[in-house]
Design an enzyme around this catalytic site. Structure first.
Site, mmCIF file in Angstrom:
data_model
loop_
_atom_site.group_PDB
_atom_site.id
_atom_site.type_symbol
_atom_site.label_atom_id
_atom_site.label_comp_id
_atom_site.label_asym_id
_atom_site.label_seq_id
_atom_site.Cartn_x
_atom_site.Cartn_y
_atom_site.Cartn_z
ATOM 1 N N TYR A 141 0.820 -1.217 0.000
ATOM 2 C CA TYR A 141 0.000 0.000 0.000
ATOM 3 C C TYR A 141 0.850 1.262 0.000
ATOM 4 C CZ TYR A 141 -4.805 -1.657 0.799
ATOM 5 O OH TYR A 141 -6.051 -2.196 0.671
ATOM 6 N N LYS A 191 2.512 -15.381 2.207
ATOM 7 C CA LYS A 191 2.683 -16.120 0.948
ATOM 8 C C LYS A 191 4.166 -16.458 0.840
ATOM 9 C CE LYS A 191 1.063 -17.732 -2.952
ATOM 10 N NZ LYS A 191 0.172 -18.898 -3.000
ATOM 11 N N ASP A 223 -3.761 -18.018 0.378
ATOM 12 C CA ASP A 223 -4.791 -18.675 -0.444
ATOM 13 C C ASP A 223 -5.504 -19.764 0.367
ATOM 14 O OD1 ASP A 223 -2.361 -20.034 -0.420
ATOM 15 O OD2 ASP A 223 -2.421 -20.632 -2.535
ATOM 16 N N ASP A 247 -6.559 -6.679 4.041
ATOM 17 C CA ASP A 247 -7.675 -5.985 3.402
ATOM 18 C C ASP A 247 -8.640 -6.997 2.798
ATOM 19 O OD1 ASP A 247 -9.147 -3.796 2.257
ATOM 20 O OD2 ASP A 247 -8.235 -4.321 0.330
ATOM 21 N N ASP A 251 -12.605 -8.493 4.439
ATOM 22 C CA ASP A 251 -13.918 -8.417 3.777
ATOM 23 C C ASP A 251 -14.566 -9.795 3.729
ATOM 24 O OD1 ASP A 251 -13.601 -5.681 3.274
ATOM 25 O OD2 ASP A 251 -14.487 -5.847 1.265
HETATM 26 C C1 IPM Z 1 -10.459 -0.642 4.020
HETATM 27 C C2 IPM Z 1 -10.682 -0.010 2.675
HETATM 28 C C3 IPM Z 1 -9.475 0.840 2.341
HETATM 29 C C4 IPM Z 1 -8.287 -0.083 2.261
HETATM 30 C C5 IPM Z 1 -9.620 1.671 1.056
HETATM 31 C C6 IPM Z 1 -10.816 2.588 1.129
HETATM 32 C C7 IPM Z 1 -8.370 2.459 0.750
HETATM 33 O O1 IPM Z 1 -10.939 -0.961 1.710
HETATM 34 O O2 IPM Z 1 -10.401 0.099 5.017
HETATM 35 O O3 IPM Z 1 -10.334 -1.855 4.093
HETATM 36 O O4 IPM Z 1 -8.028 -0.703 1.216
HETATM 37 O O5 IPM Z 1 -7.590 -0.197 3.263
HETATM 38 MN MN MN Z 2 -10.968 -3.006 2.502
#
Ligand code: IPM
Ligand code: MN
Length: 355
Positions: A141, A191, A223, A247, A251
């Site tokens: 990042y 990884k 993975d 990240d 999710d």
């Molecule tokens: C998160 C979001 C952010 C990230 C974006 C908005 C830059 O997806 O907080 O997970 O990738 O960290």
């Molecule tokens: Mn995110």
């Protein structure tokens, strides 16, 4: 002394959901006499429209001297054409970097009342209680990048990933400390079969583990971890991983919990910390007053716990959210027959009444 909470609504539904969380914190203040004061600041696309930058200096300065930051969400298709360096997302990335928020804690806990909302079978999600500890200000990042250059007659772009030993040590220690207060298990995700940064990561986490004999450590490739989260999510207690893997996995883990609208997060720094729901700005429902405020309200509970050390107050907020759900109230994202539909304001009031 008053506790200064900087509130940054951002874009889309950010305004509505942070307003809800502030109302909940005000109710908590009446009850627990913490003495919180709230100060609102701009960031994201909204700030870009107003000042030409997604992260005004005065927002950074205010956040830096605060006792905690409550953040909504940033982004929206409206700013899709904006130059990369000025995109709304730069606001949250810039805050993380400027405030040194090196660790992102994303707990995923599935309430019994909500197992049916998970895309996984109820018997797989019952009892899931894990936390992802994501490194937040390093890795790919924040490495050097090139948006466009020519090589051998072709355009290319690149992003560099690097991790240093101190960066990995710092996040590992936090993961082990976190596990100590939970079920004593850390899964480090990398990884290492392909990436040099992952091999350094694995070596370093293993070295740090030697100082935590009471915590059990195992390693998974990313993975495989993605697959294990879908197959047997109850095996996890604390997952520690780098910025990009964290990240993606967070999710995935969040949706296992049923609604991404329910999931809070804490971004921890040495001086101040920032709290935000893990969902985005949901421009499609912005301004309609129907967003689920619970992810932000639970983020405010994390603020009470980690920044203000008000454990009892934090618990009161979490219990009130649980109670609202078991009493049958649902925002549109979770509503189905047999439940009482509540909009953002109604849900907020329902929670406040239960504090
Ligand atoms: C998160 C979001 C952010 C990230 C974006 C908005 C830059 O997806 O907080 O997970 O990738 O960290
Ligand atoms: Mn995110």
């Amino acid at each position: 002394m008053a506790k200064k909470i900087v509130v940054i609504p951002g874009d889309g539904i950010g305004e509505e959901i942070t307003a809800s969380a502030v109302r909940v914190l005000q109710r908590i203040d009446e009850k627990f006499r913490i003495g919180m004061v709230f100060e609102k600041h701009d960031a994201g696309g909204t700030a870009y429209d107003l000042y030409g930058t997604p992260l005004p200096q005065e927002t950074i300065d205010a956040a830096r001297v605060s006792d905690g930051v409550l953040f909504g969400a940033v982004g929206g298709d409206k700013w899709d054409a904006v130059a990369p360096a000025l995109r709304p997302e730069r606001a949250i990335l810039g805050l993380r970097k400027n405030l040194g928020l090196y660790a992102n804690l994303r707990p995923v806990k599935v309430a019994d009342a909500l197992t049916e909302y998970s895309p996984l079978k109820p018997e797989l999600v019952r009892g899931v209680d894990l936390v992802i500890v994501r490194e937040l200000i390093g890795g790919i990042y924040f490495g050097e990048k090139c948006e466009s250059e020519m090589q051998d007659g072709h355009e290319r772009a690149w992003d560099l990933e690097n991790y240093s030993v101190p960066e990995v040590e710092r996040i590992s220690k936090l993961a082990f400390e976190t596990a100590r207060l939970r079920r004593g298990r850390v899964t480090s995700v990398d990884k290492a079969n392909v990436l040099a940064t992952s091999r350094l990561w694995r070596r370093t986490v293993t070295k740090v583990a030697a100082g935590y004999n009471d915590v059990e450590l195992n390693h998974l490739y990313v993975d495989n971890c993605a697959m294990q989260l879908a197959v047997r999510p109850t095996q996890f207690d604390v997952i520690v991983t780098g910025n990009l893997f964290g990240d993606i996995l967070s999710d995935e883990a969040a949706v296992i919990g049923g609604s991404i609208g329910m999931m809070p997060s804490a971004s921890i720094g040495a001086n101040t910390s920032l709290y935000e729901p893990i969902h985005g700005s949901a421009p499609d429902i912005a301004g309609k007053g129907i967003a689920n405020p619970i992810g932000t309200i639970l983020s405010a509970a994390m603020l009470l716990r980690y920044s203000l050390h008000e454990d009892e107050a934090a618990k009161a907020v979490e219990d009130a959210c649980d109670k609202a759900l078991t009493d049958g109230y649902r925002t549109a994202d979770l509503w189905k027959d047999g439940f009482t539909k509540a909009n953002t304001t109604e849900m907020t009031e329902i929670i406040i009444k239960r504090i």
